[in-house]
Structure formats: C-alpha cells, structure tokens
Design a protein around this motif. Structure first.
Motif, PDB file in Angstrom:
ATOM      1  N   LEU A 114       9.640  31.783  20.541  1.00 14.33           N
ATOM      2  CA  LEU A 114       9.896  31.358  21.914  1.00 14.33           C
ATOM      3  C   LEU A 114      11.220  30.619  21.921  1.00 14.33           C
ATOM      4  N   GLN A 115      12.181  31.117  22.715  1.00 14.03           N
ATOM      5  CA  GLN A 115      13.499  30.497  22.801  1.00 14.03           C
ATOM      6  C   GLN A 115      13.598  29.733  24.120  1.00 14.03           C
ATOM      7  N   LEU A 116      13.921  28.436  24.026  1.00 13.36           N
ATOM      8  CA  LEU A 116      14.037  27.590  25.205  1.00 13.36           C
ATOM      9  C   LEU A 116      15.412  26.930  25.249  1.00 13.36           C
ATOM     10  N   PRO A 117      15.965  26.752  26.461  1.00 13.19           N
ATOM     11  CA  PRO A 117      17.276  26.085  26.578  1.00 13.19           C
ATOM     12  C   PRO A 117      17.124  24.571  26.551  1.00 13.19           C
ATOM     13  N   GLY A 118      18.124  23.884  26.082  1.00 14.89           N
ATOM     14  CA  GLY A 118      18.168  22.423  26.094  1.00 14.89           C
ATOM     15  C   GLY A 118      19.541  21.937  26.518  1.00 14.89           C
ATOM     16  N   ARG A 119      19.803  20.673  26.302  1.00 19.13           N
ATOM     17  CA  ARG A 119      21.105  20.128  26.634  1.00 19.13           C
ATOM     18  C   ARG A 119      22.056  20.354  25.464  1.00 19.13           C
ATOM     19  N   ALA A 120      23.232  20.888  25.765  1.00 19.54           N
ATOM     20  CA  ALA A 120      24.230  21.139  24.724  1.00 19.54           C
ATOM     21  C   ALA A 120      25.205  19.970  24.630  1.00 19.54           C
ATOM     22  N   ASN A 121      25.767  19.811  23.430  1.00 23.17           N
ATOM     23  CA  ASN A 121      26.815  18.819  23.172  1.00 23.17           C
ATOM     24  C   ASN A 121      26.372  17.413  23.564  1.00 23.17           C
ATOM     25  N   HIS A 122      25.147  17.093  23.231  1.00 24.42           N
ATOM     26  CA  HIS A 122      24.625  15.768  23.522  1.00 24.42           C
ATOM     27  C   HIS A 122      24.360  15.056  22.208  1.00 24.42           C
ATOM     28  N   ASN A 123      24.548  13.722  22.162  1.00 26.72           N
ATOM     29  CA  ASN A 123      24.428  13.011  20.885  1.00 26.72           C
ATOM     30  C   ASN A 123      23.032  12.440  20.652  1.00 26.72           C
ATOM     31  N   VAL A 124      22.092  12.821  21.471  1.00 30.25           N
ATOM     32  CA  VAL A 124      20.693  12.425  21.265  1.00 30.25           C
ATOM     33  C   VAL A 124      19.834  13.686  21.292  1.00 30.25           C
ATOM     34  N   LEU A 125      19.018  13.832  20.251  1.00 32.41           N
ATOM     35  CA  LEU A 125      18.104  14.972  20.163  1.00 32.41           C
ATOM     36  C   LEU A 125      16.690  14.448  20.339  1.00 32.41           C
ATOM     37  N   SER A 126      15.942  15.044  21.246  1.00 30.72           N
ATOM     38  CA  SER A 126      14.571  14.595  21.502  1.00 30.72           C
ATOM     39  C   SER A 126      13.704  15.819  21.779  1.00 30.72           C
ATOM     40  N   VAL A 127      12.750  16.075  20.915  1.00 35.86           N
ATOM     41  CA  VAL A 127      11.825  17.198  21.086  1.00 35.86           C
ATOM     42  C   VAL A 127      10.405  16.712  20.809  1.00 35.86           C
ATOM     43  N   GLY A 128       9.437  17.376  21.440  1.00 40.82           N
ATOM     44  CA  GLY A 128       8.033  17.055  21.210  1.00 40.82           C
ATOM     45  C   GLY A 128       7.149  18.204  21.641  1.00 40.82           C
ATOM     46  N   PHE A 129       6.002  18.319  21.039  1.00 39.68           N
ATOM     47  CA  PHE A 129       5.038  19.364  21.390  1.00 39.68           C
ATOM     48  C   PHE A 129       3.720  19.092  20.673  1.00 39.68           C
ATOM     49  N   THR A 135      20.115  25.254  22.285  1.00 38.14           N
ATOM     50  CA  THR A 135      19.104  26.306  22.204  1.00 38.14           C
ATOM     51  C   THR A 135      18.083  25.949  21.119  1.00 38.14           C
ATOM     52  N   TYR A 136      16.788  26.139  21.455  1.00 37.31           N
ATOM     53  CA  TYR A 136      15.712  25.809  20.520  1.00 37.31           C
ATOM     54  C   TYR A 136      14.800  27.009  20.369  1.00 37.31           C
ATOM     55  N   HIS A 137      14.469  27.316  19.126  1.00 40.02           N
ATOM     56  CA  HIS A 137      13.514  28.379  18.820  1.00 40.02           C
ATOM     57  C   HIS A 137      12.222  27.742  18.295  1.00 40.02           C
ATOM     58  N   LEU A 138      11.120  28.071  18.939  1.00 38.18           N
ATOM     59  CA  LEU A 138       9.817  27.570  18.511  1.00 38.18           C
ATOM     60  C   LEU A 138       8.977  28.720  17.978  1.00 38.18           C
ATOM     61  N   GLY A 139       8.282  28.466  16.851  1.00 38.29           N
ATOM     62  CA  GLY A 139       7.327  29.423  16.302  1.00 38.29           C
ATOM     63  C   GLY A 139       7.927  30.547  15.492  1.00 38.29           C
ATOM     64  N   GLY A 140       9.245  30.627  15.389  1.00 42.10           N
ATOM     65  CA  GLY A 140       9.853  31.687  14.592  1.00 42.10           C
ATOM     66  C   GLY A 140      11.347  31.760  14.805  1.00 42.10           C
ATOM     67  N   TYR A 141      12.039  32.146  13.761  1.00 39.80           N
ATOM     68  CA  TYR A 141      13.486  32.357  13.848  1.00 39.80           C
ATOM     69  C   TYR A 141      13.840  33.456  12.864  1.00 39.80           C
ATOM     70  N   PHE A 142      14.371  34.571  13.401  1.00 45.68           N
ATOM     71  CA  PHE A 142      14.610  35.753  12.564  1.00 45.68           C
ATOM     72  C   PHE A 142      16.073  36.178  12.561  1.00 45.68           C
ATOM     73  N   LEU A 143      16.974  35.354  13.155  1.00 46.71           N
ATOM     74  CA  LEU A 143      18.392  35.673  13.176  1.00 46.71           C
ATOM     75  C   LEU A 143      19.046  35.211  11.884  1.00 46.71           C
ATOM     76  N   GLN A 144      20.200  35.817  11.592  1.00 48.35           N
ATOM     77  CA  GLN A 144      20.959  35.420  10.417  1.00 48.35           C
ATOM     78  C   GLN A 144      21.762  34.166  10.740  1.00 48.35           C
ATOM     79  N   THR A 145      21.763  33.218   9.821  1.00 47.17           N
ATOM     80  CA  THR A 145      22.503  31.978  10.012  1.00 47.17           C
ATOM     81  C   THR A 145      22.970  31.467   8.669  1.00 47.17           C
TER      82      THR A 145
END
Length: 1343
Positions: A383-398, A493-503
């Motif tokens: 599941l890919q969800l958008p977030g705030r870009a170029n921000h100096n605080v990261l906050s996620v929860g679930f 950009t945040y990926h939840l539950g899986g990430y299959f791209l090359q990085t």
C-alpha cells in the motif's frame, strides 16, 4: 464437481442437557426450513459492483435464471479486484448461495469467495474447514451451482469476489441467495453500563443453567457476564486477549472454595467486530461451552453440584456492589443480542424496562458501529500512501496484527536516505540510514517482543533533529528513545506491507502478511476510502476494509498436549515430550502392550506402553516380564509392604490408599485387554479380626475398580466372604473362614491372590479392628500383574471373497489412524472401506507388492501406494499403518516402506462418512457381486485392527458372521497352545498343524499316547551313535539333528509310563562305547531303581526311587532329569525328589551308543549285574510316552514297524535303513498310559520345564497357583482330615467305599510303606473308570 454441505445444527450436547429451552434457537432460526430465495425479489438498486462492462451488464441484471439486459453482470475488467454486492435490506439468515454464468455467453465464474457484513463495511470472509473458503463456480453459462453453507451466517450485505473465470470469455455472474428472516433484540454496551438480572429470591441454588448470547466487539478485554455468592461460588464469562474465558466455581470441601475453581478458554481473535455466538450449558458439574458451534465438554472441579448465587446476575460487566473475583476488569464494550438465561430473554426484558439499566448513560437498542478501516496484506501486497515531502520531522503510526515473526511493516525513501520499520523475530526494529555530503547517520531502534501473537499492536515512531522515539502499544513509559546525531528530510512517499522496487539501500524484509488499521502518515490519518476509489496513493493485491486473519491453532489440531505454532499460511505441532509423533502428534511412539514388545524381540525390562494408541490415555511405564512362557505386565504401587495399621474400628475404619505408577483408567485398559490378571494381598494380624462379624459386615474390606467395595479376600472369589484357608478348609480355627478371624494373640496371616480382573486393581483397603489392647495388623498389597493381550491377537479369517464384517461408521473427521496385521496368499483384496456422500476411506492390497490407502474428503480422491520389494501374498504377517489428518496422509508397511502426502493448503478437511465400516470387502459391492471395478474381497487373515486407538473385536463379530471364522487359521502364536506335550505348531494357510515328530505323542494336538505292549523277549533298540542312514524324515530328524558325532551327555531328560505285573525287568537301558550307562530297572520286589555309571566310582550309583511294588498292573509315570551331578525324579503324582551324584563321579555319559527298551541285547559292554538279575525273561507289559533327550524311541519303532508292513512287497535292499529296530512281537497300545489325576506343576516350578522346547515333558499345562501355593495339595489334606474322622466313626468297608468314589488318596507315607498300602492307594486311583470324574469330584470338594 462441487461439494454439497447440508447446514448443521449445534454440536451434540451432554445427555444431561436435553432440556435446552426454545429461546436458544433465537440465535439462528432452526424451527423451520430456512431456504427462501432472498435476492430475486430485490430491486436493481440493491445490487452494486466494483465496475460495469456497459449498461446492459449492470449488477441489477445478476439474478438467477433472469435474461434481462445482457443476461447478467460483467465488470469492466476481468481481474481480482472485481466484486458483486447485494443488499438484502435487513439482516437475514443465509443458508445457501447459487451462481450462474451470464445468459447465452462465454462469460462465467469458476471460483469465488463470499464476504458478508452488517453495514457494508468491515467485511468478513466466509470460513470453512479452518480456511477462507473458495467456492467452486460454473463451467458454462446456463447451469446453476448451489452450495449449502456448512456454517449459516447472519448478514445484510453479501459480496462475491471472483477468483477464476472462463478462459473463453470474461467474468459473468447471476446469483441467488437462500435463507430466511432474522430478528433479535440488540443492546449496545458503552463500557460503562451493566444490566442486572435480579433473582426472584435472595439466594439461588442452581443445579442447571443455560446461558446463550451473541456479541461483537473491537475490544480485546471485557466482562460479558458475572454472578457470585457469599459462599464463594461464582460464574464469569469475559474476554481476555480477544479470547473467551469462562470461570466457574461450585465450591469444594477442601481448602475453602479454592479447589472448586475451574477455568476454560476458547476462541481467538474475537475483537474482529463480527458476531460470535456463545452457549453455556451446565447440569451439576457437567458443562458444555460452545463458541461459534465449537463445543468443549468439561467437568468442574470440587465436589458440589449447585451454583449458589446472591441477588443477581450482571451482563456487560461487574456489578458495582460486587466483589471482584480477582484483579480489576474492564466492562464489555460492544454489542450483544439474543441474551437468554434459563428461559428468560434478557434483551427483551431490558427493552421493556423490566431490568435495572440505570448504570447506562444512554441505553441504545441498536448497535453503534466502529469506524475502523482495516487493510489486509498478503505476500505480494503493498500500500503506497503520500506524505509530506522535504520536512524535517517524520511521524508515522499504525496498528498491525500478524502470525509471522518477520515482515516489512513500512518503508520510505527519505530525501537523503531510507526508513524501514520491520518485524524481526517478533520484535519491532527501526532502521534509519541517512547519507549526506558530509556525514553518514545510522540509527537502529527495537522494542517489544512476541508481537506476532495475532493481537492488535500499535506502533508510533517520531524522528527529528537528533531525536527518535519508538512507542509500542501506547506505553509511553517504556518507549525507546535515541538522542544520537540525526538529520531527517522526508521523501513524501510511504510503502506499507511491502516494497518490491529496486533501491540503493533495499529493506531487510520485502513483504508482510497480516492486517493494518488506524494508519497515520506525518500526523495525518490515511484516507483509505480515497485509496479505494483510486484517487489517492496506490496498492497491489490488498483487501480493503477487511482483515482476513485466521487462528489456525484454534481449535488446536495438535493432539495429546502438542504445542501449536503458526504462521499466516500454516501451523505446525511440537510433539516433544508428549510420547506422540506425526504432523499433529496423533500417533503414539510406544507399543500398546508388553506382548507387542515381546514380538519385536525385546527382553524383560521397564517399558512405556500406550494401550489405546492415539486415544486419550497418555503413555505410562510398566514392568514387562518375558522370561516365563507368558508375558506378564506389572504395575507397581506405592504402599510399603507390611504397612502397620492401628487405632481402627468398625465405626471409624482406617482407609489405606493404594496409589500406583499409573492411573486407574490406564490400568483398566490393561486389565480389559488382558487374558488373566492377579494381585496379591496379605493381612498379618495379632488380635485383629479380618472378615467375619456377628452381623455379617466384615471388619475389613477392599475397594477395586469402579470404587466398589468387595468383601472377599485373596484366594477366594466374588460373593464368597472367605479367605484362602476358608476355601481350602485349613484355617487355624475351623470355626472361622480366615486365620485372623480366630482372634489369636499370636501373629497369623491371611494372604492369597485376587484374580477376578474386572475388580482389579485394589485402590483402597479399609481396616476396622485394630483399636483393642494388643491389636496389631500389617497390610501388604502386591503389584497388579496381568498376562497376555487379547487385543493384540484379535483376528478373523476371511474364507471366501464375498465374506466380510461390518461395524459402526468410522468417526475420524479431522484425524484418523488405522493399523492392522494381515496375511494372505491372494494377489489382491480390499481390507476395509467406509463411504460417505462423496467422501470415502479405503485400504486394499492392489497387487502382490502394492498396498493402497485412498480417501476423499471433498477435494477429490487421493491415493497413496507403498511398493514392497517382495510379494506380500506370502502367508506371512505384514503390518499396515495409515494415518490421515488435516496436515498430511501417511501409509507405512512393515516399518520399512513409507509414503506421505501433504494436505492441500485450501480445501475440505473433514472426513464425513455415513455407511457402515466394511472389513474384508469393498462397501460399494454386495455379497452376490463380489467384483466391481476390478475390486475383490479379501481372502486371508486380519489381526489387531485398531482405528483411532480402538481395537475392533473381529473375533466376536466373526462368530456370528457366515464366511468369516474367529481367530486366524494357521496362526500359531495365538493357537499354538493347542499343540500339547511339546508339539510344535506349524503355520498353514487354511489352519495349522501340530508337529508331534519330536514328542512321544501323536494325534491332531499331540495328545494321543503312543505306547506298545511288550511280550517276553520283546525289545526296542534305538541307535544313538551317528551313522550313514537314509531313513524317513521323522527318523532323520530324531537322529542326525539331535545327535552329533561322539555325544557326551551332561544332561539327561527322561519320561515314560509303564504298567506290568512282572518283575524284575529292564524298562530302559542306555549303553555307551565305554562302560558308562544309564538303567531304569524294576527290582524283584517291584520297586523302581535308577542306576548311573558315569565313571569315577567303583560301583554304579543306584537310586531306589520307591519301595512300593510298582509291578501291580497299574500304570505309573516317571519323569527324570539330570544336569551334571544333580538328579531330580518324580514318580506318579508324588513330589519330586532330588539326588546328587558323589563328587568322585564323572558328570558325562560318554560316547552314548544305543538305547534299549524292555530288554538289553548289546554286543558291547553291559553291566553284568543288569544282565544277570533283570534281563531275563525281559519286560512284559506296556510302555508309553517314552522320551529321552528329545527323541521318542518307542514311537519311532512303532512307526517303522507300520511302514515295514506297508512295504512288505519291497526287497530288503530297497528299504531305507533306520536307527530304530525291534525284536519280538510289539503291538501298539496305550495301556501303559496313566491318567493325570491332579494338575501338574506350573512351568515356573516344574524341574523338567526346559528352555528348549524339544526337551519339554508331556505335562498337562493346566495353570496352578504360583508362589508355591498348591491348592490341590491343600484339598487333599482337607480330605485326609475328613477320612480320619470317618475312620473313627465307620467301618473299614465304608472307608474303602469313600476312597473308590471320591478318588482321593493319601500321599503321606510316614505311616508305613508296606506294599499292600501302596497297592491300595494306587488301586483307588486307577480303579476309577473316568479320570475326569475324579477331577470333578475334587472340584466339588473345592466348592
């Protein structure tokens, strides 16, 4: 092909719970047939879908057998994201569903899933057989396929999700839903309010309860109902960690009410906000606890039957005035409906304000739904969800829940690094890696443990300049913080539950299997509705608004205490320390009995046994004694020998508990299958009476199986209030039937064996007479000893291909094991078969080298074959073991060949059978039609058939079944006992035979005496020295195989019977190539003498066996054995006497040459004294049962004589030579055989019982009491006392009359040894026409 499942009712209840009231059926209406079409009458607007191909394909046209529009529904795209939904208008009870393809098209659905919901949100997939069920669909556009739901559901909204569809077209659907209306009162509990159900009286003593309700909640904790009493009784039903816990206490006499506490847990994942039904049925201490139709039966602890409650029973929480049973508990928050208590509808009473609901702030009779939006991930989801870009605080929860220990929870590419939140071994791990032009920052945090337990867990991560904090489950106090240097710039950009791209920095985990909800990204709740509409973010292979988690360990398929471990897709069982093995810990690793260990080649030792195999009894240790002819199983007890008992009286008896190394149920399993059991018991007394009292009630009794009291003692039997001495009539005081009842001040003892196995083992002994001055008693209870295992040898013989046995339907729904032995000469045959509607189970011999195990549980037939390297139709025993469970199927042959197959991950798991179980032929054919489809009935033997730990009694059923015989013909281990007198059992297919060639007997069972009449001058010569002969098979066996060259004997075994009126005579003489010899002689006075000359002595060693005149025309029997210098001789029925050769004597009978019977005619050395005194005119009379060291010379001579007559036409040169010959006239006759007038000694005490079966003596193998207790001697002693008394009162004529008709006689020769006395005694014995009459009259004396 689809599988049809009829709807099932509630599980069967305990017999005592037949009184369930009708109100329970309000949960799911079962009072009438629930099979009405529900969808066909709905409007078009009640049908919705994920998409529509065009206007004519709208979901409103998806009604069964309708042709409107384009003839059904088809989506725009045929993929796995499509669905068809129907709104039934209100909650309905759904019992079946049917599907069709789109009319006159190539569009249909071949497989689909069914989801249901009350609100159109928070969908739940239909479960069956422990899986999210996939229904089979259509194979064309016209035919309909209906499925009755195995578990009926209640819902307003249904959604069908196509999984597979026509290869020729696209998804196409028309549907119909079957069911009926559903209505119930619903109450919403807000976590504060409690409903109080007040009793009509202050205190209630309740002997039976029925409590039924349905609930749904998103909370994992909460009290559903509670009631308590001042005496400590209580009942509580509550949620703990999303499991249902029932605690009940009816009280106990010991330690207050503590021991009455009973706690039972069931269910899992009950915080899924879906309805769950609960039924509690109690009658006295028996309880049925049912959750969603899965029932646990249990019995409460303690001794009391009534539930004593005060004032009230509360629903939804603890009463405010109540005392908590333990710890603070949360009230229930959620919805309940159809609450019933012993016939009262609690929800209806609350609606009508008949109950106290004052604790509710706002009582609502509608269910307030939660607003969670779960997301379900599989191994290929993200599941890919958008977030705030170029921000100096990261906050996620679930919030998340999963069974897997590892998985990727969240991954984000930061502006200058990566963020990964993963689960590693059940621990949440955070990796932050930031790389700048000047510095590389790496931060690792971890928290929590065991977070893969299926429960909801929350994660909150905040990271900013030089600070990171990880919080698990909202526990701020235990949050993990880091103040390491850190610089964060979010990537957006945040990926939840899986990430299959090359990085550049890939995550350590790639995917996640589980559920998530309450997702926060950069402090903003994720709009999953927008994600579902496709306007925000992206996703792949996820299910929105649904959490399809399954607890595969509930119910627990790991049997016998095996530990269940699960992942998202499967479960596994840990069987360590259980004594069982297999995928579900179903199969015992131990043998069922000592008998089974013996036939594996094991010797005497302590073994673990498991009498019921896969049954509920756990394995236990026993002592196996395999040194005797029979296998003895011994279970020890912990009562010390000669335990002293004092201070007991009839009013207050001292009760001694006899505890064993096994439970009563385990020992009952031993005694039930045993052929014979015994247990010794002894009461030593001094001024302490045992049984007899003036009023008949014994002072002391013992308690056996089933807690029954028994008033008989060792050596006696049921219903006879006596001791052994009372039976034998030799008690210390003849007025009493026990030695102790004489009440003497001297120590006495009453002891004996308890042999009625249905009463064993002894569990208690109550002693009641040790409180008087000087009274003392000591009690000894021996171990339980059992012999044999009838289950192990239970067999049947199938004599025709159409013969069979039938038994009740095999019950093995989720786990089944079958084991048996077979032997056959047929190339194929069905061992057993049981049928269901489409299910079946079958075991068969498919070919001479292939055994097949086939079954069908609804997923299609499965067949396992084991291939043997050698033919199996070899008339030898072969063992087959088959097992089938929800994990795998296994087939094993002879512990050598094994094949297994895993069960499918999706599909049916329950084996549903209804026909009788057929053993010996297929269930699908009749007796008249014995061959169908190439299958034929079994021809041969089946033994030890055990199914799920229960041995089927083949023998009992075979006794009343034509074409089947009990036992197994040719089965020597079971029926070799019929080969008597040392005869050897030889296996045959159609029976067995007794090989009597190495015995002195003949006949079908080696019981026919072989004897001969000797005239004056008749002799039998048997050459013991080897030589080149070409004799018959019997003669060769008795010469070459038994006598190697130059035999020097250190052991002699001799037995024979004789009768004669002439003396002196030579009965038997063994010569040698030296001066050594053995002679058995009748002296001039008719007495018997044995002579040994082994060298080293000046004169032969002579033994005068008896001074009586044995030449009295009556049969006499002699058994003699020698081992080196020790000689044991038994004459007739008298006790054996031992003799010892002088130390100067040699111990070898060197270079044996010839054995003579009746007379000696030797060219070599013969003792002159024997020739001069005893050899003329020779023995005249009868000899019988002659056996010397494994050969039967007289029998061989008679057989050679018979063969010579039949070959009279042959020339002398044509006749084969033989080691045996005779001179004079020899006529076959058993006149020398004497009847066995008393039972012989047991094998344990018999000095002639040899390890070598070839040297066994022809004794009757009747069982006698061990440990030296000779009951017959005691009987004779009692009779002697009667005779002496009679002598004093009657004439000599009457004395002789009694001896003749009773068949009794004296064995005490101290009064004189006159020949006339001996003759009289022997005449009394032999003069009886029928020896059996003597036995019977002795039994009459016994009784």
């Amino acid at each position: 092909m689809h599988r049809h499942h009829p709807a099932r009712g509630l599980p069967s209840l305990l017999p005592v719970a037949f009184w369930i009231f009708n109100g329970v059926h309000g949960i799911l209406q079962t009072t009438h047939k629930c099979d009405e079409p529900l969808a066909s009458s709905l409007s078009h607007t009640a049908f919705t879908s994920s998409s529509v191909f065009s206007n004519g394909y709208a979901p409103g046209y998806a009604k069964l057998n309708r042709r409107g529009g384009a003839g059904g529904w088809s989506p725009l795209d045929s993929d796995h994201y499509q669905w068809l939904q129907v709104d039934l208008g209100s909650r309905k009870q759904v019992s079946a569903i049917a599907t069709q393809g789109r009319y006159s098209s190539s569009d249909w659905t071949t497989r689909y899933r069914l989801l249901y919901s009350d609100t159109g949100r928070n969908w739940k997939p239909y479960h069956q057989d422990g899986n999210i069920w996939a229904f089979s669909g259509n194979s064309n556009s016209e035919s309909s396929v209906r499925h009755d739901l195995q578990l009926g559901i209640v819902a307003r909204f249904l959604r069908l999700v196509p999984l597979d569809w026509s290869e020729e077209g696209r998804i196409g659907l028309r549907i119909e839903v079957y069911g009926c209306s559903y209505w119930s009162d619903v109450i919403n509990f807000d976590g504060q309010g409690v409903i109080s159900y007040r009793f009509k009286v202050k205190k209630m003593k309740i002997i039976k309860d029925v409590i039924a309700l349905r609930f749904k909640t998103s909370e994992s904790e909460g009290v559903i109902l509670h009631g308590e009493g001042q005496q400590g009784d209580y009942i509580t039903l509550e949620l703990r960690k999303a499991k249902l816990l029932l605690q009940i206490n009816l009280g106990s006499n010991q330690y207050g009410s503590i021991l009455g506490h009973t706690s039972v847990t069931t269910g899992s994942l009950l915080d899924d906000n879906h309805w769950h039904s609960v039924v509690i049925e109690r009658y006295r201490r028996n309880v049925n606890f049912t959750l969603d139709r899965h029932t646990q039966h249990f019995r409460t602890n303690g001794e009391f039957d009534h539930l004593d409650l005060d004032y009230e029973l509360s629903f939804g929480g603890m009463p405010y005035s109540g005392k908590p049973v333990g710890g603070s508990r949360k009230n229930f928050k959620g919805c309940m409906e159809s609450i019933n208590y012993n016939g009262d509808n609690i929800t209806d009473l609350a609606r009508r304000k008949k109950l106290d609901t004052s604790s509710f702030r706002n009582l609502s009779f509608s269910c307030v739904e939660t607003h969670t939006f779960p997301v379900f991930f599989n191994a290929s989801s993200f599941l890919q969800l958008p977030g705030r870009a170029n921000h100096n605080v990261l906050s996620v929860g679930f919030h998340f829940r999963t069974w897997n220990p590892d998985g990727l929870l969240l991954f984000s590419n930061l502006d200058d690094g990566i963020l990964e939140i993963s689960l590693e071994e059940g621990i949440v791990v955070v990796h932050i890696n930031v790389t700048t032009a000047t510095k590389n920052y790496r931060l690792d945090l971890s928290s929590g443990s065991g977070l893969n337990d299926g429960q909801w867990h929350s994660i909150r991560l905040v990271a900013k300049e030089n600070l990171a904090m990880l919080t698990i489950n909202g526990e701020e106090a235990s949050a993990v913080r880091s103040t390491s240097p850190l610089s964060i710039t979010t990537g957006g950009t945040y990926h939840l539950g899986g990430y299959f791209l090359q990085t550049l920095f890939p995550p350590t985990q790639r995917s996640f299997q589980g559920c998530m909800q309450a997702i926060l990204v950069d402090d903003q709740p994720a709009d999953l509705h927008a994600v579902e509409r496709g306007t925000v973010g992206a996703f792949e292979n996820i299910s929105l608004d649904m959490c399809a988690i399954i607890d595969r360990c509930m119910p627990n398929h790991c049997e016998h205490g095996g530990g269940c471990r699960q992942t998202w897709d499967s479960f596994s069982c840990s069987c360590d320390g259980t004594g069982y093995t297999g995928a579900t810990c179903h199969t015992s690793i131990y043998e069922p009995s000592c008998e089974a260990y013996k036939h594996l080649g094991s010797s005497s030792d302590t073994y673990w046994i498991d009498p019921d195999g896969s049954g509920p009894l756990s394995p236990f240790k026993v002592n196996c004694n395999m040194t005797e002819e029979n296998v003895w199983t011994t279970v020890m007890n912990h009562l010390p020998p000669r335990t002293a008992v004092t201070g007991s009286s009839r009013e207050k008896r001292t009760v001694l508990q006899v505890n064993y190394s096994a439970t009563i149920d385990q020992m009952t399993a031993i005694t039930t299958s045993a052929e014979f059991c015994e247990q010794s018991i002894a009461y030593s007394c001094r001024t302490s009476r045992l049984l007899n009292t003036p009023d008949g009630t014994p002072y002391t009794w013992w308690v056996g199986r089933g807690s029954e009291k028994h008033f008989y003692w060792g050596g006696s039997g049921p219903g006879i209030q006596k001791c052994a001495c009372g039976i034998d009539r030799n008690c210390t005081d003849p007025k009493y039937d026990c030695n102790c009842d004489a009440d003497h001040k001297q120590w006495r003892e009453d002891s004996g064996l308890l042999v009625y196995k249905d009463h064993l083992p002894v569990s208690q002994v109550a002693v009641g007479d040790t409180n008087r001055p000087g009274s003392e008693a000591k009690l000894t209870v021996g171990p339980l000893r059992c012999q044999g295992d009838t289950d192990y040898w239970n067999a049947a013989s199938f004599t025709t291909p159409s013969s069979y046995l039938h038994f009740a339907t095999f019950q093995g729904e989720t786990s089944a094991d079958i084991s048996f032995y077979f032997k056959t000469s047929a190339p194929y045959g069905v061992f057993l078969e049981n049928l269901g509607n489409t299910d079946f189970i079958r075991l068969e011999l498919k070919s001479p080298k292939v055994v097949s195990f086939s079954f069908d549980v609804g997923n299609g037939p499965v067949e396992l074959n084991v291939h043997s390297a050698t033919p199996l139709n070899d008339d030898q025993w072969h063992r087959v073991v088959a097992e089938r469970n929800v994990k795998e199927a296994v087939l094993q042959l002879d512990q050598t060949y094994r094949v297994s197959r895993s069960a499918p991950t999706q599909g049916h798991t329950r084996l549903e059978l209804f026909s009788q179980l057929y053993v010996g032929k297929p269930a699908s054919i009749t007796c008249q039609d014995s061959a169908a489809g190439g299958q034929r009935g079994f021809l041969g033997c089946i033994r030890g058939l055990r199914m799920n730990g229960i041995t089927l009694d083949l023998e009992a059923r075979a006794k009343v079944t034509p074409g089947v015989k009990p036992g197994c013909q040719g089965h020597c281990t079971s029926y070799g006992m019929y080969c008597r007198n040392g005869g050897k059992c030889v296996e045959k297919y159609n029976g067995y035979l007794c090989d009597c060639s190495k015995t002195a007997y003949d006949g079908p069972f080696c019981t026919k005496d072989i004897g001969g009449f000797f005239e004056a001058g008749t002799l039998v010569r048997y050459s013991l020295a080897p030589g080149p002969v070409s004799a018959s098979r019997e003669s060769r066996l008795q010469s070459h195989q038994l006598w190697p060259q130059d035999v020097n004997l250190t052991r002699d075994e001799l037995s024979l019977s004789f009768s004669t009126s002439s003396s002196p005579a030579v009965l038997l003489y063994v010569s040698s190539k030296t001066h050594d010899y053995l002679a058995l002689l009748l002296r001039h006075n008719g007495s018997l003498q044995v002579r040994y000359n082994l060298g080293g002595l000046r004169e032969p060693f002579a033994i005068d066996v008896d001074q009586r005149n044995l030449a009295n025309g009556q049969p006499h029997n002699i058994n003699m054995s020698r081992v080196n210098r020790s000689i044991t001789i038994q004459l007739d029925h008298y006790p054996a006497v031992s003799y010892t050769l002088p130390d100067a004597s040699d111990t070898q009978l060197n270079l044996v040459k010839t054995l003579y019977l009746g007379k000696v005619y030797e060219t070599g050395y013969v003792d002159p004294a024997v020739v001069e005194r005893y050899n003329t005119p020779g023995f005249v009379g009868c000899l019988s049962r002659v056996r010397f060291n494994g050969i039967a010379p007289l029998k061989a001579a008679l057989r050679v004589a018979a063969q010579s007559k039949s070959r009279s036409t042959e020339t002398q040169s044509d006749r084969p030579s033989s080691p045996v010959s005779h001179q004079g006239k020899l006529l076959e006759s058993n006149c020398g055989a004497s009847p066995l007038t008393i039972p012989p000694m047991s094998a344990a005490t018999d000095p002639w019982h040899l390890d070598d079966t070839d040297a066994e003596f022809p004794f009757n193998e009747e069982r006698v009491i061990p440990d030296g207790v000779n009951r017959d001697s005691a009987i004779i002693g009692g009779i002697i006392a009667v005779v002496i008394f009679t002598i004093l009162c009657t004439l000599v004529f009457l004395i002789r009359y009694m001896f003749r008709h009773k068949g009794t006689y004296h064995t005490n020769e101290a009064k004189g040894s006159a020949e006339s006395a001996a003759e009289s005694a022997d005449t009394a014995i032999i003069g009886t026409d029928n020896p059996e009459t003597i036995d019977e009259s002795k039994k009459e004396w016994f009784i």
